[in-house]
Design a protein around this motif. Structure first.
Motif, short mmCIF file in Angstrom:
data_model
loop_
_atom_site.label_atom_id
_atom_site.label_comp_id
_atom_site.label_asym_id
_atom_site.label_seq_id
_atom_site.Cartn_x
_atom_site.Cartn_y
_atom_site.Cartn_z
N UNK A 43 0.84 -1.20 0.00
CA UNK A 43 0.00 0.00 0.00
C UNK A 43 0.87 1.25 0.00
N UNK A 44 0.41 2.26 -0.72
CA UNK A 44 1.06 3.57 -0.75
C UNK A 44 0.67 4.32 0.53
N UNK A 45 1.60 4.50 1.46
CA UNK A 45 1.24 5.12 2.74
C UNK A 45 0.91 6.61 2.66
N UNK A 46 1.16 7.27 1.54
CA UNK A 46 0.81 8.69 1.44
C UNK A 46 -0.70 8.89 1.46
N UNK A 47 -1.46 7.82 1.18
CA UNK A 47 -2.91 7.91 1.16
C UNK A 47 -3.54 7.39 2.46
N UNK A 48 -2.70 7.19 3.48
CA UNK A 48 -3.18 6.65 4.75
C UNK A 48 -2.92 7.64 5.88
N UNK A 49 -3.79 7.62 6.87
CA UNK A 49 -3.65 8.51 8.02
C UNK A 49 -3.15 7.78 9.26
N UNK A 50 -3.54 6.52 9.39
CA UNK A 50 -3.31 5.82 10.65
C UNK A 50 -3.31 4.31 10.43
N UNK A 51 -2.62 3.56 11.27
CA UNK A 51 -2.71 2.09 11.21
C UNK A 51 -4.14 1.60 11.43
N UNK A 52 -4.93 2.37 12.18
CA UNK A 52 -6.32 1.99 12.42
C UNK A 52 -7.10 1.88 11.11
N UNK A 53 -6.88 2.81 10.21
CA UNK A 53 -7.54 2.80 8.91
C UNK A 53 -7.27 1.48 8.18
N UNK A 54 -6.05 1.01 8.25
CA UNK A 54 -5.67 -0.25 7.59
C UNK A 54 -6.30 -1.44 8.32
N UNK A 93 -6.78 0.53 -6.80
CA UNK A 93 -5.38 0.13 -6.96
C UNK A 93 -4.51 1.30 -7.41
N UNK A 94 -5.05 2.19 -8.22
CA UNK A 94 -4.28 3.37 -8.65
C UNK A 94 -4.01 4.30 -7.47
N UNK A 95 -5.00 4.47 -6.62
CA UNK A 95 -4.88 5.42 -5.50
C UNK A 95 -4.11 4.83 -4.31
N UNK A 96 -4.34 3.56 -4.00
CA UNK A 96 -3.81 2.98 -2.76
C UNK A 96 -2.71 1.94 -2.97
N UNK A 97 -2.64 1.38 -4.15
CA UNK A 97 -1.61 0.38 -4.42
C UNK A 97 -0.26 1.04 -4.65
N UNK A 98 0.79 0.24 -4.56
CA UNK A 98 2.14 0.75 -4.78
C UNK A 98 2.39 0.91 -6.27
N UNK A 140 1.78 10.97 5.16
CA UNK A 140 0.44 11.21 4.61
C UNK A 140 0.37 12.50 3.82
N UNK A 141 -0.41 12.48 2.75
CA UNK A 141 -0.70 13.67 1.96
C UNK A 141 -2.14 14.08 2.28
N UNK A 142 -2.29 14.91 3.29
CA UNK A 142 -3.62 15.26 3.79
C UNK A 142 -4.49 15.91 2.72
N UNK A 143 -3.91 16.74 1.87
CA UNK A 143 -4.69 17.41 0.83
C UNK A 143 -5.29 16.39 -0.14
N UNK A 144 -4.49 15.42 -0.56
CA UNK A 144 -4.99 14.38 -1.48
C UNK A 144 -6.06 13.52 -0.81
N UNK A 145 -5.85 13.23 0.46
CA UNK A 145 -6.80 12.39 1.20
C UNK A 145 -8.14 13.12 1.33
N UNK A 146 -8.10 14.40 1.69
CA UNK A 146 -9.33 15.19 1.81
C UNK A 146 -10.08 15.25 0.48
N UNK A 147 -9.31 15.42 -0.59
CA UNK A 147 -9.94 15.50 -1.92
C UNK A 147 -10.56 14.16 -2.31
N UNK A 148 -9.83 13.07 -2.11
CA UNK A 148 -10.33 11.75 -2.50
C UNK A 148 -11.59 11.38 -1.73
N UNK A 149 -11.59 11.62 -0.43
CA UNK A 149 -12.73 11.24 0.40
C UNK A 149 -13.79 12.35 0.49
N UNK A 150 -13.54 13.46 -0.18
CA UNK A 150 -14.47 14.59 -0.23
C UNK A 150 -14.86 15.08 1.17
#
Length: 175
Positions: A43-54, A93-98, A140-150
């Motif tokens: 997984x690409x960790x830039x799209x993750x906030x916390x181990x809890x999410x995983x 897979x594009x967003x979260x995969x390596x 984490x890339x917070x800006x990308x995460x906020x945009x992806x999850x709206x």
């Protein structure tokens, strides 16, 4: 350095997360995963906030695997798919995969307690620096995460970004 958690609903299974940065062989790792030589989710960790999410995604993947209701071909691809706010598998897979050029990777293993050797097997395959999983938020890339999850600024006022992300992951099947 790695983070292991026994699943409450599946006490015979453990989810282990191993975080690497300065990875130089992401393309090779991705190819090994595609070929089934790596028994884990990359997984690409830039799209993750916390181990809890995983953990939420992995728990859901194990449940769907157990009930025979997975939407993807493997339990590990199901983990990646469950991180996504949408039902589009290729987009997940594009967003979260390596990707081949990534320099950080989170490896997620689902295993029985006695299979703890899998951690050293994976660590030997990754050409990068293992870091504590608690450091995930620094990648984490917070800006990308906020945009992806709206996630709107107003929503962040009444809860955390992690709360919003996990809620969207949980409800995607009913929306």
């Amino acid at each position: 350095m790695h983070f292991s958690h026994e699943l409450e609903l599946f006490p015979d299974l453990t989810v282990t997360q191993i975080l690497f940065k300065d990875v130089k062989n992401a393309a090779e790792l991705r190819q090994n995963a595609v070929e089934g030589k790596i028994t884990g989710a990359l997984i690409n960790p830039t799209m993750l906030l916390s181990p809890f999410q995983v953990l939420v995604a992995a728990n859901k993947a194990v449940h769907l695997h157990t009930t025979g209701k997975m939407k993807t071909r493997s339990q590990f691809s199901e983990i990646i798919f469950n991180l996504s706010p949408t039902n589009n598998i290729s987009d997940a897979f594009k967003k979260f995969g390596v990707s081949d050029g990534d320099d950080s990777v989170l490896v997620v293993l689902v295993h029985k307690k006695e299979e703890s050797h899998l951690v050293s097997d994976i660590t030997a395959k990754v050409d990068g620096q293992q870091v504590p999983v608690d450091d995930m938020s620094s990648l984490s890339d917070h800006a990308k995460i906020k945009k992806l999850y709206k996630v709107s600024p107003q929503e962040e006022k009444c809860g955390s970004l992690l709360d919003a992300v996990v809620c969207r992951m949980a409800i995607k099947d009913v929306m």
